[in-house]
Design an enzyme around this catalytic site. Structure first.
Site, PDB file in Angstrom:
ATOM      1  N   ASP A   1      10.887   2.475  10.236  1.00 41.31           N
ATOM      2  CA  ASP A   1      10.266   3.675   9.679  1.00 41.31           C
ATOM      3  C   ASP A   1       9.660   4.519  10.795  1.00 41.31           C
ATOM      4  O   ASP A   1       8.678   4.121  11.425  1.00 41.31           O
ATOM      5  CB  ASP A   1       9.168   3.287   8.677  1.00 41.31           C
ATOM      6  CG  ASP A   1       8.559   4.512   8.004  1.00 41.31           C
ATOM      7  OD1 ASP A   1       9.051   4.901   6.937  1.00 41.31           O
ATOM      8  OD2 ASP A   1       7.591   5.079   8.562  1.00 41.31           O
TER       9      ASP A   1
ATOM     10  N   TYR B   1       6.112  11.616  14.796  1.00 39.18           N
ATOM     11  CA  TYR B   1       5.612  10.513  15.630  1.00 39.18           C
ATOM     12  C   TYR B   1       6.043  10.678  17.090  1.00 39.18           C
ATOM     13  O   TYR B   1       5.544   9.970  17.968  1.00 39.18           O
ATOM     14  CB  TYR B   1       6.103   9.140  15.135  1.00 39.18           C
ATOM     15  CG  TYR B   1       5.695   8.776  13.726  1.00 39.18           C
ATOM     16  CD1 TYR B   1       4.761   9.519  13.007  1.00 39.18           C
ATOM     17  CD2 TYR B   1       6.241   7.661  13.099  1.00 39.18           C
ATOM     18  CE1 TYR B   1       4.405   9.177  11.715  1.00 39.18           C
ATOM     19  CE2 TYR B   1       5.884   7.310  11.805  1.00 39.18           C
ATOM     20  CZ  TYR B   1       4.977   8.075  11.113  1.00 39.18           C
ATOM     21  OH  TYR B   1       4.637   7.731   9.838  1.00 39.18           O
TER      22      TYR B   1
ATOM     23  N   LYS C   1      11.281  11.189   8.809  1.00 45.47           N
ATOM     24  CA  LYS C   1      10.582  12.109   7.904  1.00 45.47           C
ATOM     25  C   LYS C   1      10.627  13.543   8.419  1.00 45.47           C
ATOM     26  O   LYS C   1      10.541  13.775   9.630  1.00 45.47           O
ATOM     27  CB  LYS C   1       9.114  11.675   7.727  1.00 45.47           C
ATOM     28  CG  LYS C   1       8.975  10.209   7.395  1.00 45.47           C
ATOM     29  CD  LYS C   1       7.548   9.790   7.100  1.00 45.47           C
ATOM     30  CE  LYS C   1       7.441   8.278   7.077  1.00 45.47           C
ATOM     31  NZ  LYS C   1       7.291   7.655   8.391  1.00 45.47           N
TER      32      LYS C   1
ATOM     33  N   HIS D   1       7.499  14.555   4.575  1.00 48.11           N
ATOM     34  CA  HIS D   1       6.318  13.848   5.080  1.00 48.11           C
ATOM     35  C   HIS D   1       5.022  14.264   4.371  1.00 48.11           C
ATOM     36  O   HIS D   1       4.108  13.457   4.222  1.00 48.11           O
ATOM     37  CB  HIS D   1       6.198  14.114   6.582  1.00 48.11           C
ATOM     38  CG  HIS D   1       5.464  13.052   7.338  1.00 48.11           C
ATOM     39  ND1 HIS D   1       5.784  12.706   8.625  1.00 48.11           N
ATOM     40  CD2 HIS D   1       4.422  12.255   7.005  1.00 48.11           C
ATOM     41  CE1 HIS D   1       4.968  11.749   9.042  1.00 48.11           C
ATOM     42  NE2 HIS D   1       4.130  11.462   8.076  1.00 48.11           N
TER      43      HIS D   1
HETATM   44  P1  NAP Z   1      -1.029  -0.709   9.543  1.00 49.14           P
HETATM   45  O1  NAP Z   1       0.344  -1.300   9.520  1.00 49.14           O
HETATM   46  O2  NAP Z   1      -1.879  -0.749   8.339  1.00 49.14           O
HETATM   47  O3  NAP Z   1      -1.895  -1.402  10.689  1.00 49.14           O
HETATM   48  C1  NAP Z   1      -1.472  -1.491  12.011  1.00 49.14           C
HETATM   49  C2  NAP Z   1      -2.604  -2.180  12.797  1.00 49.14           C
HETATM   50  O4  NAP Z   1      -2.683  -3.565  12.432  1.00 49.14           O
HETATM   51  C3  NAP Z   1      -2.382  -2.128  14.275  1.00 49.14           C
HETATM   52  O5  NAP Z   1      -3.655  -1.926  14.882  1.00 49.14           O
HETATM   53  C4  NAP Z   1      -1.865  -3.532  14.623  1.00 49.14           C
HETATM   54  O6  NAP Z   1      -2.234  -3.870  15.932  1.00 49.14           O
HETATM   55  C5  NAP Z   1      -2.583  -4.379  13.605  1.00 49.14           C
HETATM   56  N1  NAP Z   1      -1.824  -5.595  13.194  1.00 49.14           N
HETATM   57  C6  NAP Z   1      -0.524  -5.654  12.843  1.00 49.14           C
HETATM   58  N2  NAP Z   1      -0.188  -6.901  12.482  1.00 49.14           N
HETATM   59  C7  NAP Z   1      -1.311  -7.663  12.618  1.00 49.14           C
HETATM   60  C8  NAP Z   1      -1.591  -9.028  12.399  1.00 49.14           C
HETATM   61  N3  NAP Z   1      -0.656  -9.876  11.960  1.00 49.14           N
HETATM   62  N4  NAP Z   1      -2.852  -9.476  12.641  1.00 49.14           N
HETATM   63  C9  NAP Z   1      -3.822  -8.614  13.104  1.00 49.14           C
HETATM   64  N5  NAP Z   1      -3.614  -7.301  13.312  1.00 49.14           N
HETATM   65  C10 NAP Z   1      -2.359  -6.820  13.076  1.00 49.14           C
HETATM   66  O7  NAP Z   1      -0.998   0.815  10.053  1.00 49.14           O
HETATM   67  P2  NAP Z   1       0.021   2.018  10.145  1.00 49.14           P
HETATM   68  O8  NAP Z   1       0.841   1.859  11.364  1.00 49.14           O
HETATM   69  O9  NAP Z   1      -0.776   3.252   9.984  1.00 49.14           O
HETATM   70  O10 NAP Z   1       0.961   1.915   8.866  1.00 49.14           O
HETATM   71  C11 NAP Z   1       2.232   1.264   8.859  1.00 49.14           C
HETATM   72  C12 NAP Z   1       3.369   2.264   8.957  1.00 49.14           C
HETATM   73  O11 NAP Z   1       3.337   3.175   7.851  1.00 49.14           O
HETATM   74  C13 NAP Z   1       3.329   3.203  10.165  1.00 49.14           C
HETATM   75  O12 NAP Z   1       3.685   2.586  11.369  1.00 49.14           O
HETATM   76  C14 NAP Z   1       4.254   4.307   9.735  1.00 49.14           C
HETATM   77  O13 NAP Z   1       5.613   3.917   9.905  1.00 49.14           O
HETATM   78  C15 NAP Z   1       3.877   4.433   8.255  1.00 49.14           C
HETATM   79  N6  NAP Z   1       2.871   5.503   8.012  1.00 49.14           N
HETATM   80  C16 NAP Z   1       3.227   6.586   7.269  1.00 49.14           C
HETATM   81  C17 NAP Z   1       2.331   7.586   7.000  1.00 49.14           C
HETATM   82  C18 NAP Z   1       2.759   8.766   6.182  1.00 49.14           C
HETATM   83  O14 NAP Z   1       2.023   9.779   6.119  1.00 49.14           O
HETATM   84  N7  NAP Z   1       3.909   8.710   5.543  1.00 49.14           N
HETATM   85  C19 NAP Z   1       1.005   7.512   7.480  1.00 49.14           C
HETATM   86  C20 NAP Z   1       0.637   6.399   8.233  1.00 49.14           C
HETATM   87  C21 NAP Z   1       1.567   5.389   8.477  1.00 49.14           C
HETATM   88  P3  NAP Z   1      -1.148  -4.257  17.073  1.00 49.14           P
HETATM   89  O15 NAP Z   1      -0.095  -3.186  17.100  1.00 49.14           O
HETATM   90  O16 NAP Z   1      -1.974  -4.314  18.314  1.00 49.14           O
HETATM   91  O17 NAP Z   1      -0.600  -5.609  16.679  1.00 49.14           O
END
Ligand code: NAP
Length: 283
Positions: free
Chosen positions: A43, A48, A73, A107
């Site tokens: 994704d 990004y 997106k 998006h």
């Molecule tokens: P998330 O997945 O909720 O959290 C990522 C955080 O969690 C990072 O700091 C990561 O650190 C940590 N983490 C991951 N696995 C872990 C584990 N097993 N134990 C402890 N910590 C852990 O945040 P997100 O990246 O915002 O959301 C996920 C995806 O959703 C994004 O990458 C993106 O593709 C998508 N997204 C879409 C939108 C939208 O508007 N459509 C908005 C936000 C996000 P490390 O990397 O240091 O491991």
């Protein structure tokens, strides 16, 4: 891997890998590690700034294209939106080095949403996007989009995590055939999620981490999850959630953590709308 079937018959992995906030210079390695760990859903987004790096990792992975499910997106476009949307799609496809996408998402629900959606419908009909969907659409906007267009979005990617669970909205989306996909499934660690007492207790009962409990809870609800991590050991941990099951009682207790509110920002806040709708991404 488990799959869900979208409203047009396309199969989508229930768990994937997100690359938001991974700097472009680190993205190729992260995606290569994720593909090696076994992730098949990727994704990304034009906004990004790392589509090219995702594309390089795909190309060098040797994973057959038909085993991959690639999402990117569309950022908010200038008028005329139909023309700009087509160009933004072509730019994303070129950056990714692909000849089609598995899922193309709008998006943000801003700008000429209908012009953008009509252009996305045309890309879908031409076979360039196997499925099209939206992100960050709240119920009123989603229903209006469905009522006034031919193609119903296959997916709505929205903030969904233990503190903002979206269960009622998921029911509404299910009625209309729209699959819920979680962004920020770990709430990016906010509210001290990885040390939350109830999630820790449930994890201990299964010999699992809080991250695994959260991903199991999401996927067990039929929510597609795309956790982000730059660390291979966490990538493996986050993928290993299909060997245990949460009980109905545990699911109900986790439901009690819902605050019903975003931990990030309000898509109805005029200042936020002005900022998001006015932002332009190089396309
Ligand atoms: P998330 O997945 O909720 O959290 C990522 C955080 O969690 C990072 O700091 C990561 O650190 C940590 N983490 C991951 N696995 C872990 C584990 N097993 N134990 C402890 N910590 C852990 O945040 P997100 O990246 O915002 O959301 C996920 C995806 O959703 C994004 O990458 C993106 O593709 C998508 N997204 C879409 C939108 C939208 O508007 N459509 C908005 C936000 C996000 P490390 O990397 O240091 O491991």
């Amino acid at each position: 891997m488990q799959y869900v079937t979208l409203n047009n018959g396309v199969e989508m992995p229930v768990l994937g890998f997100g690359v938001y906030q991974i700097p472009p210079e680190d993205t190729e390695r992260a995606v290569s590690d994720a593909l090696a760990a076994g992730y098949r859903l990727l994704d990304t987004a034009a906004s990004y700034g790392n589509e090219e790096a995702v594309g390089r990792a795909i190309k060098n992975s040797g994973v057959p294209r038909d085993e991959l499910f690639v999402t990117t997106k569309l950022w908010v476009q200038d008028a005329p939106a139909e023309e700009h949307t087509k160009r933004a799609f072509e730019t994303s496809l070129t950056r990714l080095g692909l000849d089609h996408l598995d899922l193309y998402l709008m998006h943000q629900p801003y700008g000429d949403v209908y012009g953008q959606w009509r252009a996305m419908e045309a890309l879908h009909r031409a076979g360039l996007a196997r499925a099209i969907g939206v992100a960050n659409f709240y119920p009123d906007r989603l229903i209006d989009l469905i009522l006034n267009n031919e193609v119903t979005p296959a997916v709505n990617q929205i903030e969904t995590h233990p503190f903002f669970q979206r269960a009622g909205y998921q029911d509404l989306m299910r009625e209309h055939g729209v699959r819920i996909q979680s962004w920020g499934g770990f709430a990016e660690g906010r509210n001290d999620l990885f040390r939350q007492p109830l999630l820790s207790e449930i994890g201990a009962a299964h010999g699992r981490s809080v991250a695994q409990v959260v991903l199991r809870w999401l996927t067990q609800r039929g929510v597609v999850a795309i956790p982000k991590s730059v660390r291979p050991e966490r990538m493996a941990e986050n993928l290993d959630v299909f060997g245990f099951e949460l009980t109905d009682h545990q699911m109900a207790r986790i439901a009690g953590l819902d605050t019903g509110a975003s931990l990030f920002f309000d898509h109805h806040d005029p200042e936020m709308v002005t900022w998001l709708a006015g932002r332009r991404v190089d396309a």
